[in-house]
Design a protein around this motif. Structure first.
Motif, PDB file in Angstrom:
ATOM      1  N   THR A 208       0.806  -1.225   0.000  1.00  0.00           N
ATOM      2  CA  THR A 208       0.000   0.000   0.000  1.00  0.00           C
ATOM      3  C   THR A 208       0.838   1.273   0.000  1.00  0.00           C
ATOM      4  O   THR A 208       0.440   2.261  -0.603  1.00  0.00           O
ATOM      5  N   ALA A 209       1.971   1.286   0.691  1.00  0.00           N
ATOM      6  CA  ALA A 209       2.717   2.539   0.891  1.00  0.00           C
ATOM      7  C   ALA A 209       3.533   2.913  -0.337  1.00  0.00           C
ATOM      8  O   ALA A 209       4.750   3.038  -0.291  1.00  0.00           O
ATOM      9  N   VAL A 210       2.859   3.109  -1.459  1.00  0.00           N
ATOM     10  CA  VAL A 210       3.520   3.554  -2.682  1.00  0.00           C
ATOM     11  C   VAL A 210       3.280   5.050  -2.804  1.00  0.00           C
ATOM     12  O   VAL A 210       2.142   5.497  -2.964  1.00  0.00           O
ATOM     13  N   LEU A 211       4.353   5.829  -2.658  1.00  0.00           N
ATOM     14  CA  LEU A 211       4.239   7.293  -2.641  1.00  0.00           C
ATOM     15  C   LEU A 211       3.112   7.718  -1.690  1.00  0.00           C
ATOM     16  O   LEU A 211       2.132   8.355  -2.090  1.00  0.00           O
ATOM     17  N   PRO A 212       3.238   7.394  -0.419  1.00  0.00           N
ATOM     18  CA  PRO A 212       2.125   7.618   0.526  1.00  0.00           C
ATOM     19  C   PRO A 212       1.736   9.077   0.683  1.00  0.00           C
ATOM     20  O   PRO A 212       0.605   9.376   1.064  1.00  0.00           O
ATOM     21  N   ASN A 213       2.661  10.001   0.405  1.00  0.00           N
ATOM     22  CA  ASN A 213       2.317  11.416   0.553  1.00  0.00           C
ATOM     23  C   ASN A 213       1.234  11.853  -0.427  1.00  0.00           C
ATOM     24  O   ASN A 213       0.570  12.876  -0.218  1.00  0.00           O
ATOM     25  N   LEU A 214       1.037  11.095  -1.505  1.00  0.00           N
ATOM     26  CA  LEU A 214       0.023  11.439  -2.498  1.00  0.00           C
ATOM     27  C   LEU A 214      -1.310  10.749  -2.227  1.00  0.00           C
ATOM     28  O   LEU A 214      -2.252  10.921  -2.998  1.00  0.00           O
ATOM     29  N   TYR A 215      -1.407   9.994  -1.124  1.00  0.00           N
ATOM     30  CA  TYR A 215      -2.596   9.187  -0.905  1.00  0.00           C
ATOM     31  C   TYR A 215      -3.893   9.967  -0.710  1.00  0.00           C
ATOM     32  O   TYR A 215      -4.969   9.395  -0.900  1.00  0.00           O
ATOM     33  N   PRO A 216      -3.877  11.238  -0.319  1.00  0.00           N
ATOM     34  CA  PRO A 216      -5.165  11.953  -0.307  1.00  0.00           C
ATOM     35  C   PRO A 216      -5.874  11.940  -1.656  1.00  0.00           C
ATOM     36  O   PRO A 216      -7.096  12.050  -1.717  1.00  0.00           O
ATOM     37  N   LEU A 217      -5.112  11.772  -2.724  1.00  0.00           N
ATOM     38  CA  LEU A 217      -5.713  11.711  -4.061  1.00  0.00           C
ATOM     39  C   LEU A 217      -6.312  10.349  -4.368  1.00  0.00           C
ATOM     40  O   LEU A 217      -7.057  10.212  -5.342  1.00  0.00           O
ATOM     41  N   SER A 218      -6.006   9.346  -3.538  1.00  0.00           N
ATOM     42  CA  SER A 218      -6.484   7.997  -3.836  1.00  0.00           C
ATOM     43  C   SER A 218      -7.982   7.859  -3.621  1.00  0.00           C
ATOM     44  O   SER A 218      -8.589   6.897  -4.087  1.00  0.00           O
TER      45      SER A 218
ATOM     46  N   THR B 149     -10.039   9.705  -4.989  1.00  0.00           N
ATOM     47  CA  THR B 149     -10.581  10.127  -6.278  1.00  0.00           C
ATOM     48  C   THR B 149     -10.033   9.192  -7.348  1.00  0.00           C
ATOM     49  O   THR B 149      -9.252   8.279  -7.071  1.00  0.00           O
ATOM     50  N   SER B 150     -10.431   9.424  -8.578  1.00  0.00           N
ATOM     51  CA  SER B 150      -9.922   8.603  -9.678  1.00  0.00           C
ATOM     52  C   SER B 150      -8.563   9.066 -10.160  1.00  0.00           C
ATOM     53  O   SER B 150      -8.020   8.501 -11.098  1.00  0.00           O
ATOM     54  N   ALA B 151      -7.981  10.110  -9.498  1.00  0.00           N
ATOM     55  CA  ALA B 151      -6.687  10.620  -9.946  1.00  0.00           C
ATOM     56  C   ALA B 151      -5.578   9.614  -9.711  1.00  0.00           C
ATOM     57  O   ALA B 151      -4.577   9.607 -10.440  1.00  0.00           O
ATOM     58  N   ILE B 152      -5.701   8.773  -8.681  1.00  0.00           N
ATOM     59  CA  ILE B 152      -4.656   7.797  -8.364  1.00  0.00           C
ATOM     60  C   ILE B 152      -5.290   6.434  -8.145  1.00  0.00           C
ATOM     61  O   ILE B 152      -6.295   6.304  -7.446  1.00  0.00           O
ATOM     62  N   THR B 153      -4.689   5.425  -8.764  1.00  0.00           N
ATOM     63  CA  THR B 153      -5.083   4.031  -8.560  1.00  0.00           C
ATOM     64  C   THR B 153      -3.858   3.248  -8.139  1.00  0.00           C
ATOM     65  O   THR B 153      -2.817   3.313  -8.811  1.00  0.00           O
ATOM     66  N   VAL B 154      -3.946   2.542  -7.027  1.00  0.00           N
ATOM     67  CA  VAL B 154      -2.840   1.734  -6.524  1.00  0.00           C
ATOM     68  C   VAL B 154      -3.155   0.273  -6.784  1.00  0.00           C
ATOM     69  O   VAL B 154      -4.260  -0.197  -6.495  1.00  0.00           O
ATOM     70  N   TYR B 155      -2.180  -0.455  -7.314  1.00  0.00           N
ATOM     71  CA  TYR B 155      -2.382  -1.851  -7.706  1.00  0.00           C
ATOM     72  C   TYR B 155      -1.669  -2.784  -6.733  1.00  0.00           C
ATOM     73  O   TYR B 155      -0.606  -2.467  -6.176  1.00  0.00           O
ATOM     74  N   ASP B 156      -2.255  -3.942  -6.555  1.00  0.00           N
ATOM     75  CA  ASP B 156      -1.678  -4.982  -5.715  1.00  0.00           C
ATOM     76  C   ASP B 156      -0.344  -5.423  -6.320  1.00  0.00           C
ATOM     77  O   ASP B 156      -0.248  -5.657  -7.526  1.00  0.00           O
TER      78      ASP B 156
ATOM     79  N   ALA C  65      -1.715  17.510  -2.144  1.00  0.00           N
ATOM     80  CA  ALA C  65      -2.521  16.420  -2.695  1.00  0.00           C
ATOM     81  C   ALA C  65      -3.963  16.511  -2.193  1.00  0.00           C
ATOM     82  O   ALA C  65      -4.913  16.261  -2.950  1.00  0.00           O
ATOM     83  N   ALA C  66      -4.135  16.890  -0.927  1.00  0.00           N
ATOM     84  CA  ALA C  66      -5.490  17.020  -0.380  1.00  0.00           C
ATOM     85  C   ALA C  66      -6.250  18.140  -1.076  1.00  0.00           C
ATOM     86  O   ALA C  66      -7.442  17.993  -1.379  1.00  0.00           O
ATOM     87  N   ARG C  67      -5.577  19.266  -1.338  1.00  0.00           N
ATOM     88  CA  ARG C  67      -6.255  20.368  -2.017  1.00  0.00           C
ATOM     89  C   ARG C  67      -6.618  19.988  -3.453  1.00  0.00           C
ATOM     90  O   ARG C  67      -7.702  20.332  -3.957  1.00  0.00           O
TER      91      ARG C  67
END
Length: 907
Positions: free
Chosen positions: A201-211, A213-220, A348-350
């Motif tokens: 899960t911790a892939v570029l965690p600082n960007l996770y507020p965008l997860s 939304t559809s802006a970021i998708t993290v894959y297994d 990222a949150a904004r």
């Protein structure tokens, strides 16, 4: 004398030898000089190489080099190097400034500016993207650093190779690039896919507020194939779209259209230097080779392969420095300092809030409508938005590539609402001359009834030609629509052949004066067409397959909607229809609408739909939020506007409501009746696309009598009443005589009412009773009159005992005379319209003469197996239905047809 000649010859020889020696001396001297020059030049070049290796400044302090430069033969060499050095430094002094100017132009705003100028700010829409994105700086000389940028979107991929203990640096580098991209573009314009072979899960965690939304998708990390499937499917879909539009890349199509049609995508893959299977590497290279043209850029970190397509390489030297293929091996890049993690998360949150606000803003049915109605042409295709995804409209395209539509969704999933959104969006863009709608709803309800004029709202949808509701028991009406479409297909094919064209667009070009709108037939709950194993199912299946195959070329399109696709047994083994339905719409929880392995609809939220133009294959999925369109007040506002625009030039649609029996007085066929011509008895409403009545022509020919069969009193009275009243309108009062006999006591009041109506219209009416029926039949059989005589006999079977009795001295009974009336009467202008309460009783009446004397009949509550003898020997598939009758006229029918008896009001 001889001696003087010898001496002269010798002298010439010696002179020639002397000249030759002189020339050889000159040549040898020139050769020596050339060799000396060459040796001098070689020595000079060797000295230049030695000086170039160490530099002119160090050469002055090297004794051997300094002595060599002061040799007379090397004169001017030192001055030449000094001049070249001065020119180089003068030129090099301008390079950083020019690089800074170039970067400012190629990487404007967040692409190159310091984070303090843009971090957390929301980008704006842009048709093009910066070709370069800053990662750090480098220094050439004392003139100061210059920015270093790398290409990404629409340009190339990035391949990053880390050094030991530099993972945090790599993360910061990638985060910085992604934030620059996200802050340069409007919300939703870029989507990021993250995959790390070593982290769940911790892939570029600082960007996770965008997860969220559809802006970021993290894959297994164990499901790399999911990412590959998404990317490969997107590439195939985009390439199909761009090639169909005549472009080679998404950027080319975007620039040609002047608008963004798809978001850019960045896939970040952390390979951590681990080995991959050869097939996985080949798939990655295949994706990389076609990704840039589809608007996809890869950022590959420590992957064990060389990517296909354009690739920019970044190799980290340590935690602060790197080398890039942009700057070459002689310049070291100082990477920009990492943006603090809290600032990255806040930005990222904004960005996420801006995207959510853009997605969640008010999106209503009115947002689907154009600013001006009726401005589009349907010559090439039909195109209309039906919903929104992240604020952007999602369109459906109905044309040659996607000719037919399959819509599925369980009850309550929003299928009807979607149909209204689609119909309204199309009707707002295409005027009635461009679009003709045929709307049919098989389920019990009135989904489309509001599109026809009603008691409270007189408006109608001008593009609608036919509206059928409550037809769940009238499968014949669906078959009639398919027959109509097949006839129209043949008509258009003939016209196309005549004008030597192959499609609707060509026909409209060659025949601009013709009326060739695109036809869209919407059949909701279409599986009811195939509910039985009978002739309706067989005929409907064949017609539907033919229309599905050939309709696209002639602009005839099907929209088939159903709650349960799995229940359509008629199509198993006959995939022609489903294969032609390349546009699939799956409502939430819908099954078997998309491809077997595509489960996108299972997870779709309420009020959404999965729109797929690629036969349901997963890469064609587009999720769309469908606004409320089925609310009567919402849609009626659009309908009234369109009605105001077009109603004067276009007729109201034909409304067929299976739950309502039509009134004879409201039927067009009845209104047009008048004296003169061949009289026709109207029996009921035909189940047809056109507003037609089932009628029997009472010509002077054998068999022109009508039998009503069954015990359903209301329907029998209706048919008898409609026959008499319709015939009365076609004769002047002195041209026809109605002979009425009612032998069913329950029907007497209705018959009395009919008699009063006929008399009020001035017609001659004669009443018969059971007591005098035999005597009157004897008289009618024997006399000739100069006018038409219509026998209206109610409950003929009840008169059989009285007819069979013979009067004393008579050879023939009243029944024999009645049979004579049936056989010979039509040629003398005497026609019988009789009601028998069973087929056996009619056979008893006809005797051994067969059934030819009854040329037309309407069966009510009679099983089809009992009617074979009255239908020219053919097998009759008929099960009685309330409010319906089976009608057969041997002079016009090949097979019986179902009709609706008129509603007989009380007078």
């Amino acid at each position: 004398m001889r001696s003087s000649k010898v001496n002269e010859r010798r002298k010439r020889v010696l002179t020639a030898i002397g000249n030759m020696r002189h020339q050889l001396g000159l040549v040898l001297g020139a050769a020596r000089n050339a060799r000396q020059d060459a040796e001098t030049t070689l020595e000079r070049l060797r000295l230049e190489q030695r000086i170039a290796r160490v530099g002119i400044a160090r050469a002055d302090h090297d004794e051997s080099l300094a002595a060599a430069m002061h040799h007379p033969l090397m004169a001017g060499l030192r001055d030449q190097f000094k001049a070249t050095q001065a020119a180089f430094h003068a030129e090099a002094a301008t390079v950083p400034a020019r690089l800074r100017e170039l970067i400012a132009q190629a990487a404007p705003g967040p692409a190159s500016r310091p984070p303090t100028d843009w971090l957390g700010r929301i980008g704006t829409g842009a048709l093009t993207v910066p070709p370069l994105w800053r990662i750090g700086s480098s220094t050439m000389d004392e003139t100061g650093p210059f920015p270093v940028s790398v290409p990404l979107l629409d340009e190339s991929h990035l391949a990053i190779t880390s050094a030991p203990k530099t993972r945090a640096t790599v993360d910061a580098l990638v985060e910085g690039i992604l934030l620059r991209v996200l802050s340069s573009m409007e919300p939703g314009a870029v989507r990021i896919h993250l995959w790390d072979i070593g982290q769940l899960t911790a892939v570029l965690p600082n960007l996770y507020p965008l997860s969220r939304t559809s802006a970021i998708t993290v894959y297994d990390p164990t499901r790399l194939e999911d990412l590959f499937d998404d990317l490969a499917g997107h590439i195939r879909r985009i390439h199909t779209q761009t090639m169909q539009a005549g472009h080679t890349s998404l950027r080319s199509m975007r620039e040609s259209l002047g608008q963004r049609t798809e978001p850019w995508r960045i896939a970040v893959l952390f390979g951590n230097g681990e080995n991959w299977a050869p097939e996985t590497l080949r798939e990655l290279r295949r994706i990389a080779g076609g990704a840039v043209a589809a608007g996809i850029s890869l950022i590959a970190v420590d992957l064990p392969t060389v990517l296909g397509g354009g690739v920019e390489n970044i190799r980290l030297l340590d935690e602060k420095h790197a080398m890039t293929s942009m700057t070459g091996p002689d310049l070291v890049v100082s990477l920009d300092p990492p943006i603090p993690a809290t600032e990255v998360s806040g930005a990222a949150a904004r960005l996420a809030e801006a995207l959510i606000e853009r997605q969640g803003g008010p999106r209503t049915f009115n947002d689907l409508l154009p600013t001006e109605f009726g401005q589009e042409s349907s010559a090439a295709e039909l195109r209309a938005p039906v919903g929104f995804f992240e604020g952007d409209p999602v369109e459906v395209v109905i044309g040659d590539a996607t000719p037919h539509v399959l819509i599925g969704g369980p009850s309550g999933s929003g299928k009807t609402n979607f149909l209204y959104a689609l119909i309204g969006s199309l009707a707002a863009r295409y005027p009635p001359d461009e679009l003709a709608l045929y709307l049919l709803d098989f389920k019990e309800g009135v989904s489309f009834a509001g599109l026809a004029p009603g008691r409270r709202d007189k408006s109608w949808l001008p593009q609608a030609r036919l509206i059928g509701v409550n037809v769940n028991t009238d499968r014949e009406f669906g078959l009639a629509l398919l027959k109509f479409l097949a006839d129209e297909l043949r008509r258009r094919s003939a016209a196309a052949k005549e004008h030597e064209v192959t499609d609707l667009a060509g026909l409209r070009r060659q025949d601009p004066g013709g009326h060739w709108p695109r036809i869209v037939a919407v059949i909701d709950e279409f599986q009811y067409l195939f509910a039985g194993r009978d002739t309706v199912t067989g005929a409907a299946t064949a017609l539907l397959e033919d229309i599905a195959r050939r309709g696209r070329a002639q602009g005839i399109h099907l929209i088939l909607a159903s709650q349960d696709i799995a229940g359509i047994d008629a199509f198993w083994g006959k995939p022609a229809v489903f294969e032609q339905c390349t546009l699939r719409i799956a409502m939430p929880k819908a099954r078997r609408v998309l491809a077997e392995t595509n489960n996108a609809a299972i997870a779709a939220p309420k009020w959404h739909a999965v729109v797929n133009h690629d036969s349901g294959v997963a890469h064609g999925n587009q999720l769309a939020h469908i606004p409320d369109a089925s609310n009567r007040e919402i849609f009626s506002t659009l309908q009234r506007k369109l009605w105001d625009l077009y109603a004067e030039e276009h007729q109201r649609p034909r409304l067929f409501d299976g739950a309502v029996s039509p009134l004879l007085d409201h039927v067009a066929a009845y209104a047009t009746l008048s004296p003169g011509g061949r009289a026709r008895a109207l029996l009921g409403q035909a189940i047809d696309v056109d507003d037609k009545a089932c009628a029997v022509e009472l010509a002077s020919a054998p068999g022109r009598n009508v039998a009503v069969l069954g015990t359903a009193i209301a329907e029998a009275l209706s048919i008898m009443d409609a026959s008499a009243r319709s015939l009365a309108r076609q004769y002047h009062p002195d041209e026809v005589e109605f002979v009425v006999c009612c032998l069913v006591d329950r029907c007497a009041p209705a018959v009395d009412q009919l008699v009063e109506v006929l008399k009020a219209e001035g017609h001659w009416v004669v009443r018969m009773t059971e007591d005098d029926i035999a005597e009157r039949m004897t008289k009618i059989a024997g006399e000739a009159v100069g006018h038409t005589r219509i026998l209206l006999l109610y409950g003929v079977d009840a008169a059989l005992p009285a007819l069979e009795a013979k009067l004393p001295g008579e050879i023939k009974s009243g029944l024999d005379h009645f049979r004579t009336v049936l056989k010979l009467g039509p040629s003398r202008g005497v026609h019988t319209i009789g009601w028998w309460r069973g087929t056996a009783r009619l056979k008893d009446t006809l005797g051994f003469a067969g059934t030819d004397d009854i040329g037309a009949w309407a069966a009510l509550d009679v099983q089809g197996s009992e009617l074979t003898g009255f239908a020219a020997g053919q097998v009759v598939h008929w099960s009685p239905r309330p409010g319906r009758a089976l009608f057969f006229d041997r002079s016009t029918h090949m097979t019986p047809e179902v009709m609706i008896p008129f509603d007989r009001p009380e007078f």
